[in-house]
Design an enzyme around this catalytic site. Structure first.
Site, short mmCIF file in Angstrom:
data_model
loop_
_atom_site.label_atom_id
_atom_site.label_comp_id
_atom_site.label_asym_id
_atom_site.label_seq_id
_atom_site.Cartn_x
_atom_site.Cartn_y
_atom_site.Cartn_z
CG ASN A 136 20.79 26.30 -0.68
OD1 ASN A 136 20.24 25.68 0.23
ND2 ASN A 136 21.18 25.73 -1.80
CG HIS A 138 19.06 22.54 1.04
ND1 HIS A 138 20.36 22.70 0.61
CD2 HIS A 138 19.14 21.68 2.08
CE1 HIS A 138 21.17 21.95 1.34
NE2 HIS A 138 20.45 21.33 2.25
CD GLU A 143 20.07 22.17 -3.30
OE1 GLU A 143 19.95 23.17 -2.56
OE2 GLU A 143 21.09 21.47 -3.32
C1 GLP Z 1 21.83 18.42 3.96
C2 GLP Z 1 20.53 17.61 4.13
C3 GLP Z 1 19.47 18.41 4.81
C4 GLP Z 1 20.08 19.12 5.98
C5 GLP Z 1 21.00 20.19 5.52
C6 GLP Z 1 21.72 20.94 6.62
O1 GLP Z 1 22.15 18.66 2.66
N1 GLP Z 1 20.01 17.06 2.93
O2 GLP Z 1 18.39 17.56 5.17
O3 GLP Z 1 19.08 19.71 6.77
O4 GLP Z 1 21.90 19.71 4.55
O5 GLP Z 1 22.73 20.15 7.15
P1 GLP Z 1 23.50 20.51 8.48
O6 GLP Z 1 22.56 20.17 9.59
O7 GLP Z 1 24.69 19.61 8.47
O8 GLP Z 1 23.84 21.94 8.43
#
Ligand code: GLP
Length: 244
Positions: A136, A138, A143
């Site tokens: 999304n 973030h 968020e």
């Molecule tokens: C999580 C973390 C983020 C991260 C994101 C993507 O919620 N808080 O810092 O960048 O999600 O995660 P992923 O790399 O597993 O797709």
């Protein structure tokens, strides 16, 4: 904004590690801002290899992580402290006393957040902030919302983030509903930002965040306003990106 597009996850990981490594070589006492998630695991493995071969050293490095779940102690295998120990800190020559994460178990979360901001400033600020990106948009746990949050703060996770992160927990009910995260202002103060993303599941948000309008509903879009951002992608995550 500079884009580096690698063929695959291994290439993305190596290119990202080289970006961090070059900051470490320029200033062996640099301050690294670090991220968790699946995406940077390969980058951390490359950095551990580089530390083992002597290409880089973590001996004088200080680190600040972006975020942490509320209520998970560092011994919990889904806490971000545990993740960092497993994927990087236990594999390199770092002084753990200089590794910092927000304390999601602090009795007074607001006071802990203020102290975290002060500690970053006292360390001289962040030289390079590593970021993954959520589906999304973030960054950290900032968020989508109506205003960009400025400083480190507690946050309620959205249902989509809880669902996305539940893959790492036994049950979705075990995923913490709250977290503590650096703010968008904290991230924007870093002298350099490195974004990593891989896989086709990230293609839409990568395109939206980096070529769409800058809006708090897509938190990562704010990075278009930062003067020194490198985005390292694999081909799948770059598939919908329309940049020269
Ligand atoms: C999580 C973390 C983020 C991260 C994101 C993507 O919620 N808080 O810092 O960048 O999600 O995660 P992923 O790399 O597993 O797709």
């Amino acid at each position: 904004m500079e884009f580096i597009i690698a063929e695959d996850y291994e290439g993305m990981s190596r290119a990202a590690a080289d970006v961090v490594g070059s900051v470490m070589q320029d200033d062996p006492a640099c301050v690294l801002g670090l991220a968790t998630g699946s995406t940077p695991i390969g980058m951390y493995a490359c950095l551990a290899e580089d530390a083992a071969s002597g290409t880089v050293s973590f001996a004088d490095v200080t680190t600040f992580n972006l975020d942490e779940y509320v209520g998970l102690p560092g011994t919990h295998d889904q806490s971000y402290r545990y993740f960092m120990d497993q994927n990087l800190f236990d594999k390199v020559d770092i002084d753990k006393a200089r590794t910092n994460l927000p304390d999601g178990c602090a009795a007074d979360l607001e006071a802990m957040c203020d102290a975290y901001e002060t500690k970053i400033e006292d360390a001289g600020g962040i030289d390079i902030q590593v970021l993954g990106i959520g589906h999304n948009g973030h960054i950290g746990f900032n968020e989508p919302c109506e205003d960009f949050p400025v400083a480190t703060h507690p946050v309620d996770l959205t249902e989509s983030t809880i669902q996305a992160n539940s893959r790492l927990f036994d049950d979705v009910a075990d995923v913490p509903r709250r977290a503590v995260t650096m703010g968008i202002g904290t991230i924007m103060k870093a002298r350099k930002v490195l974004v990593v993303a891989n896989g086709e599941g990230k293609a839409d948000i990568v395109s939206e965040a980096f070529t769409g309008p800058v809006v708090p509903e897509v938190p990562a879009s704010v990075l278009q306003l930062h003067p020194d951002v490198t985005v390292v992608l694999d081909a799948a995550a770059a598939a919908k990106l329309d940049v020269a």
